[in-house]
Design a protein around this motif. Sequence first.
Motif, mmCIF file in Angstrom:
data_model
loop_
_atom_site.group_PDB
_atom_site.id
_atom_site.type_symbol
_atom_site.label_atom_id
_atom_site.label_comp_id
_atom_site.label_asym_id
_atom_site.label_seq_id
_atom_site.Cartn_x
_atom_site.Cartn_y
_atom_site.Cartn_z
ATOM 1 N N UNK A 39 0.627 -1.295 0.022
ATOM 2 C CA UNK A 39 0.132 0.013 -0.120
ATOM 3 C C UNK A 39 0.909 1.294 0.109
ATOM 4 N N UNK A 40 0.786 1.977 -1.100
ATOM 5 C CA UNK A 40 1.415 3.460 -1.255
ATOM 6 C C UNK A 40 0.792 4.603 -0.711
ATOM 7 N N UNK A 41 1.413 5.496 0.137
ATOM 8 C CA UNK A 41 0.795 6.572 0.576
ATOM 9 C C UNK A 41 1.552 7.761 0.348
ATOM 10 N N UNK A 42 0.846 8.811 0.536
ATOM 11 C CA UNK A 42 1.373 10.185 0.612
ATOM 12 C C UNK A 42 1.804 10.406 -1.001
ATOM 13 N N UNK A 43 1.142 10.014 -1.966
ATOM 14 C CA UNK A 43 1.245 10.581 -3.270
ATOM 15 C C UNK A 43 -0.027 11.251 -3.815
ATOM 16 N N UNK A 44 0.006 12.210 -4.578
ATOM 17 C CA UNK A 44 -1.227 12.792 -5.112
ATOM 18 C C UNK A 44 -1.703 11.767 -6.542
ATOM 19 N N UNK A 45 -2.856 12.115 -6.870
ATOM 20 C CA UNK A 45 -3.411 11.527 -8.088
ATOM 21 C C UNK A 45 -2.191 11.327 -9.394
ATOM 22 N N UNK A 46 -1.861 12.629 -9.714
ATOM 23 C CA UNK A 46 -0.996 12.584 -10.723
ATOM 24 C C UNK A 46 0.138 11.880 -10.604
ATOM 25 N N UNK A 47 0.963 11.829 -9.183
ATOM 26 C CA UNK A 47 2.110 11.110 -8.841
ATOM 27 C C UNK A 47 1.978 9.695 -8.825
ATOM 28 N N UNK A 48 0.694 9.219 -8.409
ATOM 29 C CA UNK A 48 0.367 7.766 -8.314
ATOM 30 C C UNK A 48 0.328 7.429 -9.906
#
Length: 72
Positions: A39-48
């Motif tokens: 589970x990846x955290x702390x990225x906004x939509x574009x970064x993800x």
Amino acid sequence: MATTIKTSSKNYFNKIQKYLNNKRVFFTSSLNLGVYALTIFDLNQDQTTSLISKMTKHFHLTKQQEPLALAA
């Protein structure tokens, strides 16, 4: 925003974990009933979106999006 990557392959799990560490992305890992999850955290939509696109090309994978839960 949180994004979860699931696989039943321990080999892919280890490779993806190493890839995320190299990219310095904050994530947690778990194993539940033979399914590995990152589970990846702390990225906004574009970064993800960018990270997932680069990662799927790197590992020659395909994406499967689960439908979002409906608001109550």
